[in-house]
Design an enzyme around this catalytic site. Structure first.
Site: not given
Ligand code: TYM
Length: 336
Positions: A113, A199, A202
């Site tokens: 990022k 991957k 968003k």
């Molecule tokens: P975020 O919003 O980027 O992603 C949310 C969840 O979606 C999963 N994910 C995917 N899984 C499979 N293939 C993909 N292409 C893909 N893109 C995203 C992510 O692994 C995630 O599970 N940092 C976290 C948010 C967070 C969080 C936490 C998660 C903040 N605090 C505490 C668990 C526990 C995140 O990636 O958000």
């Protein structure tokens, strides 16, 4: 016997896509009855990259409504907004002071990022994983269901908890629970529709790269029609030379609810012209009930507000108890 605790979250940045759904939320829904669950809309994380204040509140509500629409059951789960619980910010500060800087500098997501941000990298972006550790540790979570890309952040969370317990816990009385990641094999890494080696994300500038949960049927049809494929006839899983093929078959498997073997047999002699309409129909059919439920929830804002109010009350109670334990272990003077 008390149930084990689950915590997870998604950032309210843009729309939820199939990666978030198949990698995370679908799994939350599948396992929720076995656990005591806290699902958080992580809005504080959403401002670690430049954001639009006008969109943040709307996206936060959309995300909470989508949790419900995907099937989160309030009988066993709490849904809340991260910024409503002050303990997240406070524990982040406390954990910042015991987390070595070089642990954060080596986080892959930070490096990726930061590269995209150029000159504009905030301290918050570097600190993102410590806030995530605070989210998890505040709730004494046993399990954290996430996609594959969060594995490193979960390892860091465990390292922070272990370090804290070593430095400030009493023997046999750890202050913080060390959590385990829950990463399912299938769907843990959903790839972009325009490049099977990247991957689904968003932040990809191309809308064609992802299917959003709220995409109408004609958008889904268009995206699948235009998605990248290969010139080989006959479709098969797990060929490293054919990342798009593996990704699209996996999507079809997960969205149709068929087994891998069933899909492998069904598609082994197909060409893309025959397969794409099948995938399109499976995606539309899987998303339609979610979209209908989402609309009904958004039409009832009072209900959504009450869900978030109740979720926050339960979250506050658990989080404040952990925070008090941590502050006590660190030697802070109690509030008179
Ligand atoms: P975020 O919003 O980027 O992603 C949310 C969840 O979606 C999963 N994910 C995917 N899984 C499979 N293939 C993909 N292409 C893909 N893109 C995203 C992510 O692994 C995630 O599970 N940092 C976290 C948010 C967070 C969080 C936490 C998660 C903040 N605090 C505490 C668990 C526990 C995140 O990636 O958000």
């Amino acid at each position: 016997m008390t149930k084990q605790r689950v915590l997870s979250g998604v950032q309210p940045t843009g729309n939820l896509h199939l990666g978030n759904y198949l990698g995370a939320i679908r799994n939350w829904v599948e396992i929720q009855q076995e656990y005591d669950n806290f699902f958080c809309v992580v809005d504080l994380h959403a401002i670690t990259v430049p954001h639009d204040p006008k969109a943040l509140a709307d996206n936060t509500l959309t995300m909470a409504a989508l949790y419900l629409a995907c099937g989160i059951d309030l009988e066993c789960s709490n849904i809340f907004v991260q910024s409503h619980i002050k303990a997240h910010s406070e524990l982040t500060w406390l954990l910042n002071c015991i987390t070595p800087l070089n642990w954060l500098e080596r986080m892959i997501q930070f490096k990726e990022k930061a590269l995209k941000q150029g000159e504009n990298v905030s301290v918050g972006l570097l600190d993102y994983p410590v806030l995530m550790a605070a989210d998890i540790l505040l709730y004494n979570a046993d399990k954290v269901p996430v996609g594959e890309d969060q594995k490193q952040h979960l390892e860091l969370t465990r390292d922070i908890a272990i370090r804290f317990n070593d430095k400030f816990g009493k023997k046999k009385e750890p202050v913080l629970k060390v959590p385990d990641p829950l990463i399912r094999q299938q769907g843990a890494r959903v790839m972009s529709l325009t490049d099977g080696t990247k991957k689904m994300s968003k932040s990809d500038p191309s809308e064609l790269s992802r299917i959003n949960l709220l995409d109408p049927p004609d958008a889904i049809k268009k995206k699948i029609k235009k998605c990248k494929t290969d010139p080989v006839k006959g479709l098969a899983f797990d060929d490293p030379e054919r990342p798009e093929c593996n990704n699209l078959l996996t999507l079809y498997q997960l969205l149709s609810g068929k087994t891998k073997e069933e899909v492998a047999t069904e598609c082994q002699d197909m060409g893309w012209g025959q397969f794409k309409p099948l995938l399109t129909d499976a995606a539309i059919a899987a998303l339609e009930p979610i979209q209908n439920k989402y609309q009904a929830i958004m039409d009832n804002q009072d209900y959504l507000d009450s869900v978030l109010r109740d979720g926050a009350a339960k979250a506050d109670e658990v989080a404040n108890a952990t925070l008090a334990r941590v502050k006590n272990a660190l030697g802070f003077l109690p509030h008179p």
